[in-house]
Motif scaffolding. Sequence first.
Motif, PDB file in Angstrom:
ATOM      1  N   THR A   1       9.495 -14.815  21.491  1.00  0.00           N
ATOM      2  CA  THR A   1       9.611 -13.736  22.475  1.00  0.00           C
ATOM      3  C   THR A   1      10.982 -13.098  22.454  1.00  0.00           C
ATOM      4  O   THR A   1      11.287 -12.259  23.288  1.00  0.00           O
ATOM      5  N   SER A   2      11.800 -13.518  21.534  1.00  0.00           N
ATOM      6  CA  SER A   2      13.176 -13.017  21.518  1.00  0.00           C
ATOM      7  C   SER A   2      13.380 -11.915  20.496  1.00  0.00           C
ATOM      8  O   SER A   2      14.488 -11.631  20.087  1.00  0.00           O
ATOM      9  N   GLY A   3      12.276 -11.286  20.006  1.00  0.00           N
ATOM     10  CA  GLY A   3      12.424 -10.208  19.051  1.00  0.00           C
ATOM     11  C   GLY A   3      11.601 -10.468  17.806  1.00  0.00           C
ATOM     12  O   GLY A   3      10.983 -11.502  17.644  1.00  0.00           O
ATOM     13  N   ARG A   4      11.635  -9.505  16.908  1.00  0.00           N
ATOM     14  CA  ARG A   4      10.822  -9.579  15.709  1.00  0.00           C
ATOM     15  C   ARG A   4      11.465 -10.425  14.635  1.00  0.00           C
ATOM     16  O   ARG A   4      10.837 -10.780  13.657  1.00  0.00           O
ATOM     17  N   GLY A   5      12.738 -10.727  14.779  1.00  0.00           N
ATOM     18  CA  GLY A   5      13.392 -11.596  13.814  1.00  0.00           C
ATOM     19  C   GLY A   5      13.606 -10.933  12.470  1.00  0.00           C
ATOM     20  O   GLY A   5      13.560 -11.564  11.431  1.00  0.00           O
ATOM     21  N   GLY A   6      13.836  -9.607  12.477  1.00  0.00           N
ATOM     22  CA  GLY A   6      14.115  -8.911  11.223  1.00  0.00           C
ATOM     23  C   GLY A   6      12.953  -8.031  10.809  1.00  0.00           C
ATOM     24  O   GLY A   6      11.802  -8.307  11.099  1.00  0.00           O
ATOM     25  N   GLU A   7      13.269  -6.956  10.149  1.00  0.00           N
ATOM     26  CA  GLU A   7      12.255  -6.013   9.709  1.00  0.00           C
ATOM     27  C   GLU A   7      11.572  -6.508   8.442  1.00  0.00           C
ATOM     28  O   GLU A   7      12.189  -7.087   7.562  1.00  0.00           O
ATOM     29  N   GLU A   8      10.292  -6.235   8.334  1.00  0.00           N
ATOM     30  CA  GLU A   8       9.536  -6.619   7.154  1.00  0.00           C
ATOM     31  C   GLU A   8       9.853  -5.672   6.015  1.00  0.00           C
ATOM     32  O   GLU A   8      10.000  -4.466   6.204  1.00  0.00           O
ATOM     33  N   ASP A   9       9.962  -6.225   4.815  1.00  0.00           N
ATOM     34  CA  ASP A   9      10.238  -5.418   3.637  1.00  0.00           C
ATOM     35  C   ASP A   9       8.974  -4.655   3.258  1.00  0.00           C
ATOM     36  O   ASP A   9       7.981  -5.257   2.858  1.00  0.00           O
ATOM     37  N   PRO A  10       8.959  -3.305   3.355  1.00  0.00           N
ATOM     38  CA  PRO A  10       7.740  -2.546   3.065  1.00  0.00           C
ATOM     39  C   PRO A  10       7.326  -2.642   1.603  1.00  0.00           C
ATOM     40  O   PRO A  10       6.168  -2.432   1.264  1.00  0.00           O
ATOM     41  N   ALA A  11       8.281  -2.947   0.712  1.00  0.00           N
ATOM     42  CA  ALA A  11       7.959  -3.072  -0.713  1.00  0.00           C
ATOM     43  C   ALA A  11       7.523  -4.485  -1.067  1.00  0.00           C
ATOM     44  O   ALA A  11       7.170  -4.753  -2.217  1.00  0.00           O
ATOM     45  N   ASN A  12       7.564  -5.417  -0.110  1.00  0.00           N
ATOM     46  CA  ASN A  12       7.098  -6.795  -0.300  1.00  0.00           C
ATOM     47  C   ASN A  12       7.843  -7.520  -1.416  1.00  0.00           C
ATOM     48  O   ASN A  12       7.326  -8.473  -1.995  1.00  0.00           O
ATOM     49  N   GLY A  13       9.040  -7.056  -1.745  1.00  0.00           N
ATOM     50  CA  GLY A  13       9.813  -7.704  -2.799  1.00  0.00           C
ATOM     51  C   GLY A  13       9.250  -7.504  -4.188  1.00  0.00           C
ATOM     52  O   GLY A  13       9.705  -8.130  -5.142  1.00  0.00           O
ATOM     53  N   VAL A  14       8.258  -6.615  -4.316  1.00  0.00           N
ATOM     54  CA  VAL A  14       7.606  -6.395  -5.612  1.00  0.00           C
ATOM     55  C   VAL A  14       8.403  -5.411  -6.461  1.00  0.00           C
ATOM     56  O   VAL A  14       8.558  -5.590  -7.664  1.00  0.00           O
ATOM     57  N   PHE A  15       8.905  -4.334  -5.822  1.00  0.00           N
ATOM     58  CA  PHE A  15       9.657  -3.318  -6.545  1.00  0.00           C
ATOM     59  C   PHE A  15      10.666  -2.686  -5.597  1.00  0.00           C
ATOM     60  O   PHE A  15      10.825  -3.123  -4.454  1.00  0.00           O
ATOM     61  N   ASP A  16      11.375  -1.683  -6.089  1.00  0.00           N
ATOM     62  CA  ASP A  16      12.476  -1.097  -5.310  1.00  0.00           C
ATOM     63  C   ASP A  16      12.009  -0.295  -4.112  1.00  0.00           C
ATOM     64  O   ASP A  16      12.791  -0.021  -3.201  1.00  0.00           O
ATOM     65  N   GLY A  17      10.751   0.117  -4.084  1.00  0.00           N
ATOM     66  CA  GLY A  17      10.211   0.803  -2.915  1.00  0.00           C
ATOM     67  C   GLY A  17      10.006   2.297  -3.071  1.00  0.00           C
ATOM     68  O   GLY A  17       9.392   2.927  -2.207  1.00  0.00           O
ATOM     69  N   ASP A  18      10.495   2.906  -4.157  1.00  0.00           N
ATOM     70  CA  ASP A  18      10.346   4.348  -4.364  1.00  0.00           C
ATOM     71  C   ASP A  18       9.188   4.592  -5.332  1.00  0.00           C
ATOM     72  O   ASP A  18       9.292   4.351  -6.529  1.00  0.00           O
ATOM     73  N   TRP A  19       8.087   5.102  -4.797  1.00  0.00           N
ATOM     74  CA  TRP A  19       6.881   5.303  -5.607  1.00  0.00           C
ATOM     75  C   TRP A  19       7.038   6.421  -6.624  1.00  0.00           C
ATOM     76  O   TRP A  19       6.238   6.519  -7.563  1.00  0.00           O
ATOM     77  N   SER A  20       8.038   7.282  -6.483  1.00  0.00           N
ATOM     78  CA  SER A  20       8.197   8.415  -7.394  1.00  0.00           C
ATOM     79  C   SER A  20       8.974   8.055  -8.647  1.00  0.00           C
ATOM     80  O   SER A  20       9.001   8.826  -9.606  1.00  0.00           O
ATOM     81  N   LEU A  21       9.614   6.884  -8.670  1.00  0.00           N
ATOM     82  CA  LEU A  21      10.410   6.477  -9.813  1.00  0.00           C
ATOM     83  C   LEU A  21       9.559   5.689 -10.820  1.00  0.00           C
ATOM     84  O   LEU A  21       8.375   5.446 -10.597  1.00  0.00           O
TER      85      LEU A  21
ATOM     86  N   ARG B   1       0.848  -1.198   0.000  1.00  0.00           N
ATOM     87  CA  ARG B   1       0.000   0.000   0.000  1.00  0.00           C
ATOM     88  C   ARG B   1       0.882   1.246   0.000  1.00  0.00           C
ATOM     89  O   ARG B   1       1.712   1.428   0.882  1.00  0.00           O
ATOM     90  N   PRO B   2       0.694   2.128  -0.973  1.00  0.00           N
ATOM     91  CA  PRO B   2       1.498   3.351  -1.013  1.00  0.00           C
ATOM     92  C   PRO B   2       1.032   4.354   0.034  1.00  0.00           C
ATOM     93  O   PRO B   2      -0.087   4.228   0.565  1.00  0.00           O
ATOM     94  N   PRO B   3       1.836   5.365   0.340  1.00  0.00           N
ATOM     95  CA  PRO B   3       1.364   6.432   1.229  1.00  0.00           C
ATOM     96  C   PRO B   3       0.091   7.062   0.671  1.00  0.00           C
ATOM     97  O   PRO B   3      -0.098   7.143  -0.551  1.00  0.00           O
ATOM     98  N   ALA B   4      -0.776   7.508   1.563  1.00  0.00           N
ATOM     99  CA  ALA B   4      -2.087   8.015   1.153  1.00  0.00           C
ATOM    100  C   ALA B   4      -1.975   9.174   0.165  1.00  0.00           C
ATOM    101  O   ALA B   4      -2.728   9.243  -0.810  1.00  0.00           O
ATOM    102  N   ASP B   5      -1.029  10.101   0.396  1.00  0.00           N
ATOM    103  CA  ASP B   5      -0.913  11.250  -0.490  1.00  0.00           C
ATOM    104  C   ASP B   5      -0.418  10.847  -1.875  1.00  0.00           C
ATOM    105  O   ASP B   5      -0.847  11.392  -2.892  1.00  0.00           O
ATOM    106  N   VAL B   6       0.470   9.837  -1.932  1.00  0.00           N
ATOM    107  CA  VAL B   6       0.971   9.343  -3.213  1.00  0.00           C
ATOM    108  C   VAL B   6      -0.153   8.653  -3.985  1.00  0.00           C
ATOM    109  O   VAL B   6      -0.327   8.864  -5.189  1.00  0.00           O
ATOM    110  N   HIS B   7      -0.915   7.832  -3.290  1.00  0.00           N
ATOM    111  CA  HIS B   7      -2.025   7.116  -3.921  1.00  0.00           C
ATOM    112  C   HIS B   7      -3.075   8.099  -4.434  1.00  0.00           C
ATOM    113  O   HIS B   7      -3.604   7.953  -5.545  1.00  0.00           O
ATOM    114  N   ARG B   8      -3.364   9.125  -3.641  1.00  0.00           N
ATOM    115  CA  ARG B   8      -4.359  10.128  -4.037  1.00  0.00           C
ATOM    116  C   ARG B   8      -3.878  10.913  -5.261  1.00  0.00           C
ATOM    117  O   ARG B   8      -4.643  11.155  -6.193  1.00  0.00           O
TER     118      ARG B   8
END
Length: 226
Positions: free
Chosen positions: A105-125, A32-39
């Motif tokens: 209970t020992s932690g999150r085990g790594g951060e989730e990829d916000p781009a879900n491996g679909v693209f590079d993550g920059d919505w402006s490109l 899901r992109p940021p609300a302002d980008v999606h709008r």
Amino acid sequence: MAKRKVQRRVRSILGEDPTAVVWCEIHKRIPRPPADVHRAAGKGRLKPGHHWLLYVGAVAFFFVVVPMMLIDKLGDRLDGKRSARPTRNRPTMVGRAPVDGGRATSGRGGEEDPANGVFDGDWSLTAGRLLLGWYTQSPSPKRLVILARDRVCVAASPRRRMSPTKADDFRIVKEYPSSEVRVEGEAGQPRGFATFRLCFPDGSWLELGRLAEPEDADSFLRAVNS
């Protein structure tokens, strides 16, 4: 291989024989992109359209199957209460560690990829902008990626449901000169799990998978690596 009318349609659109073609999809959920980008992009859909039979099945499940499951569970509970016997002076268990239901209970085990491996993550490109309009161009998840002599085309059918080997009503929704896109994919990937990327000069990329027709997938990946 793709059916003859698919090949004929591609030749008609390009005016030449393609180097390779393959039906594919975005094989993961679009983040899901940021609300302002999606709008700003017109608030286009981020999920594919579904055939009406899917909605009929969902309604039938919730109004027929779910009530039956609830009734069955209620009957089990009533039977359990009838057969229960009161117990007195039940010994208390001391010193047992609380059960955590298998949660770590020992932690999150790594951060989730916000781009879900679909693209590079920059919505402006380039890749991000392409992704924002992906299902606005066509509600079908299927895309036909066409490699031509000097360009790469992305085609789609306007229908929600289609057979990728037989559809002949697809149209070009995006076209890039070969100088503006690079297709990357390893040859010999396991069938059913193969992916490739569209890479753009600004450093952005979009990954595609679920390659239809094994022979087309193999031929496409070989062409990419030639």
